[in-house]
Design a protein around this motif. Sequence first.
Motif, short mmCIF file in Angstrom:
data_model
loop_
_atom_site.label_atom_id
_atom_site.label_comp_id
_atom_site.label_asym_id
_atom_site.label_seq_id
_atom_site.Cartn_x
_atom_site.Cartn_y
_atom_site.Cartn_z
N ILE A 1 0.84 -1.19 0.00
CA ILE A 1 0.00 0.00 0.00
C ILE A 1 0.87 1.24 0.00
CG2 ILE A 1 -1.79 1.28 1.25
CD1 ILE A 1 -2.78 -1.41 2.33
N GLN A 2 0.58 2.14 -0.92
CA GLN A 2 1.27 3.43 -1.02
C GLN A 2 0.28 4.50 -0.57
OE1 GLN A 2 2.22 2.30 -5.20
NE2 GLN A 2 4.07 3.49 -4.76
N VAL A 3 0.68 5.28 0.44
CA VAL A 3 -0.22 6.27 1.03
C VAL A 3 0.38 7.66 0.85
CG1 VAL A 3 -1.38 6.99 3.14
CG2 VAL A 3 -0.91 4.58 2.76
N GLU A 4 -0.45 8.56 0.36
CA GLU A 4 -0.06 9.96 0.24
C GLU A 4 -0.78 10.72 1.35
OE1 GLU A 4 -0.43 13.60 -2.97
OE2 GLU A 4 -0.70 11.54 -3.67
N ALA B 1 -3.59 -7.96 4.76
CA ALA B 1 -4.86 -7.30 5.07
C ALA B 1 -5.96 -8.33 5.27
CB ALA B 1 -5.25 -6.36 3.94
N GLU B 2 -6.99 -7.90 5.97
CA GLU B 2 -8.17 -8.73 6.13
C GLU B 2 -8.75 -8.99 4.75
OE1 GLU B 2 -10.76 -6.62 8.75
OE2 GLU B 2 -9.30 -6.60 10.37
N THR C 1 -2.98 3.77 -2.75
CA THR C 1 -3.06 2.75 -3.78
C THR C 1 -2.77 1.40 -3.13
OG1 THR C 1 -2.18 4.31 -5.40
CG2 THR C 1 -2.11 1.98 -5.99
N VAL C 2 -3.60 0.43 -3.42
CA VAL C 2 -3.42 -0.93 -2.91
C VAL C 2 -3.03 -1.82 -4.08
CG1 VAL C 2 -4.50 -2.91 -1.78
CG2 VAL C 2 -5.13 -0.58 -1.09
N THR C 3 -1.93 -2.55 -3.93
CA THR C 3 -1.48 -3.50 -4.94
C THR C 3 -1.45 -4.88 -4.32
OG1 THR C 3 -0.07 -1.79 -5.92
CG2 THR C 3 0.38 -4.07 -6.56
N LEU C 4 -2.12 -5.82 -4.95
CA LEU C 4 -2.10 -7.20 -4.49
C LEU C 4 -0.73 -7.80 -4.80
CD1 LEU C 4 -3.77 -9.51 -3.25
CD2 LEU C 4 -4.44 -10.12 -5.58
N VAL C 5 -0.13 -8.43 -3.82
CA VAL C 5 1.22 -9.00 -3.98
C VAL C 5 1.11 -10.49 -4.26
CG1 VAL C 5 3.42 -9.42 -2.82
CG2 VAL C 5 2.21 -7.25 -2.46
#
Length: 196
Positions: free
Chosen positions: A70-73, A109-110, A131-135
Amino acid sequence: MRDLDETDVELLSLLAEDARRPFSELGEAVGLSGPAVSDRVTRLQEAGIINRFTVDVDRSQLRAGVPVFIQVELDSAAVETARERLRDADGVEHLFVTAGGDVWFYARAEAQNVREWVARLFEGIDLVDYTVTLVDDVEWTPTVDGVEFALTCAECGNTVDSEGETARIDSEVYHFCCPSCLSRFEDRYQQLEEGA
């Protein structure tokens, strides 16, 4: 401990691979006795170079949530609050703060609702965007290879070399590049204690 020699760097590399290795095995690898390795590891801990020994848990084996990056601004004023909250949050494994002040983290994450999970994590903190990226797969290979080690002066920030000083002040170890930095630090420390 002022200068880190090649043996110290090699020990750090071996410990990064497997911190549970016996000192006798580490000693064989670097050409020292087990007690000599123990002394060096203790000095590295006292110098603050080794902070702790930990376990690298493969959470995928435990089926603990969905792996996400997760990238947080955030507003710059909220970065430290977000960092503290994420550091203690369940499921967050790695936390990064970029030079631009963005917060990135890897977590599990849940699975039911990632948006709600993120909203709970940042409740009361103004998010600009995220932005959430599935790994799909993660490989974490900590190493000290190719890194040049140097201690930093607690007073001026310069590199501490063999001419430097090390002092224990109220059970904390500090490193200084020269005797004058040590003296200035001790004077200021004493003034702060007297004023407290």
